[in-house]
Design an enzyme around this catalytic site. Sequence first.
Site, PDB file in Angstrom:
ATOM      1  N   LEU A  43       0.805  -1.218   0.000  1.00 32.31           N
ATOM      2  CA  LEU A  43       0.000   0.000   0.000  1.00 32.31           C
ATOM      3  C   LEU A  43       0.845   1.278   0.000  1.00 32.31           C
ATOM      4  CD1 LEU A  43      -2.496  -1.202   2.760  1.00 32.31           C
ATOM      5  CD2 LEU A  43      -2.619  -1.629   0.302  1.00 32.31           C
ATOM      6  N   CYS A  44       2.039   1.223  -0.571  1.00 33.59           N
ATOM      7  CA  CYS A  44       2.948   2.379  -0.587  1.00 33.59           C
ATOM      8  C   CYS A  44       3.202   2.887   0.829  1.00 33.59           C
ATOM      9  CB  CYS A  44       2.395   3.503  -1.471  1.00 33.59           C
ATOM     10  SG  CYS A  44       2.497   3.147  -3.227  1.00 33.59           S
ATOM     11  N   ASN A  45       3.197   1.964   1.779  1.00 33.61           N
ATOM     12  CA  ASN A  45       3.470   2.315   3.178  1.00 33.61           C
ATOM     13  C   ASN A  45       4.378   1.234   3.757  1.00 33.61           C
ATOM     14  OD1 ASN A  45       3.206   2.782   6.076  1.00 33.61           O
ATOM     15  ND2 ASN A  45       1.503   4.113   5.539  1.00 33.61           N
TER      16      ASN A  45
END
Length: 828
Positions: free
Chosen positions: A401-403
């Site tokens: 999740l781009c995290n």
Amino acid sequence: MTEAIINEGSPLGYSQGYSEDIDAIRQREYPMLSDTTYLDHAGTTLYAKSLIDSFSRDLTTNLFGNPHSLSASSQRTTQRVDDIRLRALRFFNADPEHFDLVFVANATSAIKLVADALRDSAHGFWYGYHVDAHTSLVGARELAQAGSRCFTTDEEVEAWIAQLDADRTGAAQLFAFPAQSNMNGRRLPLRWCGRIRDRTKETATTYTLLDAASLVATSPLDLSDVSAASDFTVLSFYKIFGFPDLGALIVRKSAGHIFAQRRFFGGGTVDMVLTQDTQWHAKKRSVHEILEDGTLPFHNIIALDSALDTHARLYGSMGNVSTHTRFLARTLYDRLAALRHFNGERVVHFYMGRSPDFADASAQGPILAFNLRSSQGGWIGKSEVERLASVKSLQIRSGTLCNPGGTASQLGWSGADMLRHFSAGLRCGDDHDVMDGRPTGILRVSLGAMSNLRDVEAFVAFVEEFYVEKTPNVCSVVPSAADDSLQAGFYVESLAVYPIKSCGAFKVPDGQRWEIRREGLAWDREWCLVHQGTGAALNQKRYPRMALIRPHIDLARGVLRVVCGEASSEQKTLEISLRREDASLVTTSLCQNAAKPSTVCGDQVVVQVYSSTAVSSFFSTFLDVPCTLARFPPQSTTRYTRRSLHSRSSTAALRRQRPVEESSMPGSFPSDTPLSRTPEPPPILLANESPILLISRSSVNRLNETIKASAKKAVAADVFRANIVVAENLPHQLANTERPYIEDRWESFTVGPDRLQFDVLGSCQRCQMVCIDQCSGERRDEPFSTLAKTRKVGSQIVFGRHAAVADGVDGISRTVMVGDVVRPWYPE
């Protein structure tokens, strides 16, 4: 439960303050939602129809010129941009006396502007960021010459703030954190910005950067208290309005001096430039004037005006959106948390930190992060869930999740773990769902202004239908026949070659023996279509019309004849020579420099590309995609059967057990035990995983019985794109006693009079590509939906078996033919 809420009318908080009922708004403003459930608002929310209509009217009514000119049309543009800049500041209660707004492409571009400016300062800068930061915030650490630190907890941040020294000198410090985690919606303390300023005073060089992109999508951001506001705030407007694709950097003017050392300047950012005898330039004065290089995306900025108008008209305020979305998130969380398997085990495992308080707007936003578990505690693969959700027209997000920090922290992965996974092949966006017994990613569902209770109900119903186990899984057993003479044999019902990867099949004619090689059936997946821009091989999942590209292998003439679409008198045909050294390759123009890299199923593969414009035009025109034909190079050894399948085949290479008379358990799956020795895996050309794919007619029949029991249309066997379809040669008295899924027990088999030996490598994991009708190219939800309920093994949905020619069969004929006898072997 949710339907009852809908029927009772709007509960407190549900579309409260909206211009009208949310369902009426959706029907009029969001026609794209008529046949889908969209639950990825954290990625981007959706634009309203009236926004696009308003913007279109604005463009067709007014003439807008380049704002760097003095013409009337240009001055109109400049005036509108200035007005919209002020309006955008006021949207966040930011006083233009104390704040400036810089238009950028997106939040990431805004982050880079700040990091670049601090990098260019005399002593560089030190960088601190929270573990829940988006990837783009993490990336700024690479510019911090004075070092960086990741704060893994809120308590670490508090302790760091407490020890800040107001009198420190040297390199500047930048502390960055998200106002809301884009992973799970947890909202971080905005008070940190004011506390850091109180500790370091106005004269210090410690700055704060607030990533507000996730927060502002569904919540107001109030910058009215200048002393408590961040020095730099970044956001993307498409997160709020769906359109335009535009971002902003909001700069607290007292911190704007960091941009004074910026070296680069672009058009529109200077008052004068000398280029000849003296190299000198004079920068403009305001923050936005010196940072907005070149011509602004003025059409996008003008669209922001329509977006602000439309949003206010439909939803009233961001406060209304916040109340509405948090009510929906609370409802969804409660419903999912209540799901139980037959044995009482929870279905949903959340990654929400402490128990989320959706009633507290400062604590939690409308994002849910979770994974699914089986009744026995096994993890359901995120990729499988997202694929099935897509088939059922549910749009969700899965992965890291781009995290990266937040996801690794929630999943319990250390840095050493992640490096080990990377070495083992794990990459962002791939389908390695579980490693070392733990998930590698997370499922995310996020809600937006136009979400409604039916969206909540649709997702809960999806999880209930496919992932809540209501009874224990029981495998049926086919009884062994008392009379061996009544046992069914198997034969090859059909043979299919797929010369061009992901395109239509060439059916081997009855009575013709077909060569089979170590790489599979002759000519199978020897060609592919590659995107002329990316070099990636095309596939039916993205381009379903590829099913209508039908190749024919003409051995007599030595050509591959390709026809696209339905037959017609005007239909054009393309012929490609089967011979690599044939002179005709000059006209079809095999690329003169021979090879270029392409991507096939994640592998970097060297292919030979046809550079003829006639070839590329033939395929590009039909698919409406810039592509051309490519061929796997001769004697290439760059691709092999997937390692997970090859490890299973080792057992079959050593054990040859009982033939077909042995009783078996269809519906159950053999345990694949890898051996200590690992011989070289079978080579493949452009196939996904193995040289040969086999399915059983009996299994297709059983699957279709299940599909038709749900009042749905049966599927053709060709949706499974198998090379070999085997059928049972049943005696008349056993006509109704087919043994579906018995191939799951096969360890190996022989074909034909010479008993050509094949090893079974494992079961074929299926994706939503089986839902594409191979005759029409249309997408459906079957058979994947039924397979997900009836053919799930752990986190995988399987149907059919991977196979390869066994080692040590070089001395016999390597051909197969429709009608050949098939003799399976079973493990003990």
